[in-house]
Design an enzyme around this catalytic site. Structure first.
Site, mmCIF file in Angstrom:
data_model
loop_
_atom_site.group_PDB
_atom_site.id
_atom_site.type_symbol
_atom_site.label_atom_id
_atom_site.label_comp_id
_atom_site.label_asym_id
_atom_site.label_seq_id
_atom_site.Cartn_x
_atom_site.Cartn_y
_atom_site.Cartn_z
ATOM 1 N N ASP A 13 0.885 -1.098 -0.059
ATOM 2 C CA ASP A 13 0.110 0.117 0.174
ATOM 3 C C ASP A 13 0.921 1.348 -0.039
ATOM 4 O O ASP A 13 2.215 1.155 0.358
ATOM 5 C CB ASP A 13 -0.682 0.145 1.331
ATOM 6 C CG ASP A 13 -1.819 0.929 1.232
ATOM 7 O OD1 ASP A 13 -2.555 1.490 0.282
ATOM 8 O OD2 ASP A 13 -1.706 2.123 2.197
ATOM 9 N N SER A 14 0.408 2.402 -0.306
ATOM 10 C CA SER A 14 1.022 3.634 -0.126
ATOM 11 C C SER A 14 1.595 4.076 1.047
ATOM 12 O O SER A 14 2.588 4.706 1.426
ATOM 13 C CB SER A 14 0.054 4.831 -0.820
ATOM 14 O OG SER A 14 -0.980 4.946 0.121
ATOM 15 N N GLY A 46 -3.115 9.066 -3.546
ATOM 16 C CA GLY A 46 -4.674 9.418 -4.223
ATOM 17 C C GLY A 46 -4.568 10.746 -4.792
ATOM 18 O O GLY A 46 -5.617 10.735 -5.639
ATOM 19 N N CYS A 76 -4.154 -1.497 -2.299
ATOM 20 C CA CYS A 76 -4.404 0.167 -2.303
ATOM 21 C C CYS A 76 -5.269 0.145 -3.476
ATOM 22 O O CYS A 76 -4.796 -0.308 -4.796
ATOM 23 C CB CYS A 76 -3.112 0.528 -2.578
ATOM 24 S SG CYS A 76 -2.961 2.405 -2.970
ATOM 25 N N GLU A 161 -4.025 9.348 8.065
ATOM 26 C CA GLU A 161 -2.590 9.479 8.221
ATOM 27 C C GLU A 161 -2.394 10.452 9.502
ATOM 28 O O GLU A 161 -1.377 10.410 10.042
ATOM 29 C CB GLU A 161 -2.050 9.920 6.924
ATOM 30 C CG GLU A 161 -2.506 9.028 5.939
ATOM 31 C CD GLU A 161 -1.187 7.817 5.549
ATOM 32 O OE1 GLU A 161 0.071 8.259 6.231
ATOM 33 O OE2 GLU A 161 -1.486 6.887 5.114
ATOM 34 N N CYS A 195 -11.180 2.517 -0.738
ATOM 35 C CA CYS A 195 -10.135 2.864 -0.233
ATOM 36 C C CYS A 195 -9.628 2.208 1.016
ATOM 37 O O CYS A 195 -10.497 1.982 1.938
ATOM 38 C CB CYS A 195 -9.924 4.755 0.026
ATOM 39 S SG CYS A 195 -8.399 5.252 0.804
ATOM 40 N N THR A 196 -8.354 1.804 1.322
ATOM 41 C CA THR A 196 -8.084 0.981 2.313
ATOM 42 C C THR A 196 -8.149 1.697 3.764
ATOM 43 O O THR A 196 -7.774 0.885 4.839
ATOM 44 C CB THR A 196 -6.930 -0.192 2.237
ATOM 45 O OG1 THR A 196 -5.876 0.730 1.590
ATOM 46 C CG2 THR A 196 -7.212 -1.121 0.881
ATOM 47 N N HIS A 197 -7.643 2.998 3.474
ATOM 48 C CA HIS A 197 -7.736 3.824 4.834
ATOM 49 C C HIS A 197 -9.013 3.791 5.725
ATOM 50 O O HIS A 197 -9.146 4.220 6.726
ATOM 51 C CB HIS A 197 -7.287 5.017 4.261
ATOM 52 C CG HIS A 197 -5.696 5.412 4.349
ATOM 53 N ND1 HIS A 197 -4.937 4.699 3.200
ATOM 54 C CD2 HIS A 197 -4.855 5.916 4.901
ATOM 55 C CE1 HIS A 197 -3.953 4.850 3.266
ATOM 56 N NE2 HIS A 197 -3.413 5.744 4.486
HETATM 57 N N1 DGL Z 1 -4.927 3.343 0.729
HETATM 58 C C1 DGL Z 1 -4.933 3.849 -0.640
HETATM 59 C C2 DGL Z 1 -6.077 3.142 -1.402
HETATM 60 O O1 DGL Z 1 -6.606 2.274 -0.895
HETATM 61 C C3 DGL Z 1 -4.915 5.394 -0.729
HETATM 62 C C4 DGL Z 1 -4.185 6.075 0.083
HETATM 63 C C5 DGL Z 1 -3.542 7.206 -0.524
HETATM 64 O O2 DGL Z 1 -3.763 8.265 -1.337
HETATM 65 O O3 DGL Z 1 -2.056 7.072 -0.703
HETATM 66 O O4 DGL Z 1 -6.526 3.988 -2.337
#
Ligand code: DGL
Length: 276
Positions: A13-14, A46, A76, A161, A195-197
């Site tokens: 992931d990022s 993103g 991600c 974050e 989005c995994t966040h």
């Molecule tokens: N977790 C990432 C996703 O699922 C996005 C996070 C980012 O913007 O870096 O899209």
């Protein structure tokens, strides 16, 4: 008998978001070995261009390959939306034809048609994921009758974050984006957290969403999808080592990753710094 060297499964992931997916994968497949790589030094992805996300993602995938992974999951959505197809079609045949890279959008799209009753679906994601149109395109292939509307939520990843996801400021942006999505289509009864966040924002998302709307988070879906993939692909499955270890790497400072990452993973983690 041929001696096949066993290898860990890479999860990328990022930053921290993919840990919400890894958590479910480890629950579902505890016997396998995993290496997690978070590109925290260059997150968020993103809001970055197609070319940049592709370049960064490819670099991280190559890194995981060099650490022994035969199979990498892009946990991600942004990377899955902007880099997966190119990596699968252009890069893998050139750099590692026997290795595999999977994403999170397809398994999520496969599930959505099973949940909606009105046939109206909403997607919340990063600007990159939304503008790529990956969800509407994938959902259309599988369920052409569904109506899909999307909303980019550029502030949500920074809120997570920066550890602001439980504070009042988060409510403002969550309510704003949810209202904007529902005003595009009031018949939406199923929403994908693309989005995994976003699982970290789940309490507040639920607070601002009408109760009749089903929320689809990706952790369990991707874990199910991976288990199914391994069943269907014994030639890859046999290469994956099974001693039950999980290692964490970050391109930024390990101390920071350990503090925040533990919130996403649900238990204490100890990472190592990795310079790309
Ligand atoms: N977790 C990432 C996703 O699922 C996005 C996070 C980012 O913007 O870096 O899209």
């Amino acid at each position: 008998m041929q001696n096949i060297k066993k290898k860990p499964i890479g999860v990328f992931d990022s930053g921290y978001g993919g840990l919400t997916v890894l958590k479910e994968i480890v629950k579902k497949l505890p016997e396998y070995d995993f290496i997690y790589l978070g590109d925290n030094a260059r997150a968020p992805y993103g809001t970055r261009s197609f070319e940049t996300v592709y370049e960064y993602t490819l670099e991280c995938v190559e890194q995981l390959f060099s650490m022994g992974c035969e199979l990498v999951v892009l946990a991600c959505n942004t990377a899955s939306a902007k880099a997966l197809r190119n990596i699968q079609q252009k890069d893998l045949p050139r750099i590692a034809p026997e290795k595999r890279v999977l994403g999170v959008i397809r398994p999520t799209a496969e599930i959505v048609g099973k949940h909606t009753k009105t046939g109206h679906v909403g997607v919340l994601g990063t600007t990159g994921t939304v503008t790529s149109n990956s969800y509407p395109i994938e959902i259309e292939k599988l369920y052409p009758a569904l109506i899909v509307n999307q909303e980019a939520c550029p502030m949500w990843v920074p809120l997570v974050e920066n550890n602001e996801f439980e504070n009042e400021g988060a409510d403002f942006f969550i309510e704003k984006n949810i209202n904007s999505l529902l005003s595009k289509d009031p018949l939406i009864d199923t929403i994908i957290l693309g989005c995994t966040h976003y699982p970290l924002l789940i309490k507040k998302i639920k607070k601002h969403l009408p109760q009749n709307i089903t929320i689809i988070a990706q952790g369990e879906i991707v874990a199910e999808g991976l288990a199914d993939y391994l069943n269907r692909h014994p030639e890859i499955e046999q290469k994956c080592s099974k001693t039950g270890f999980v290692e964490f790497y970050t391109t930024d400072a390990a101390e920071n990753f350990d503090k925040m990452g533990s919130l996403f993973f649900g238990k204490k983690i100890e990472s190592k710094h990795l310079g790309l």
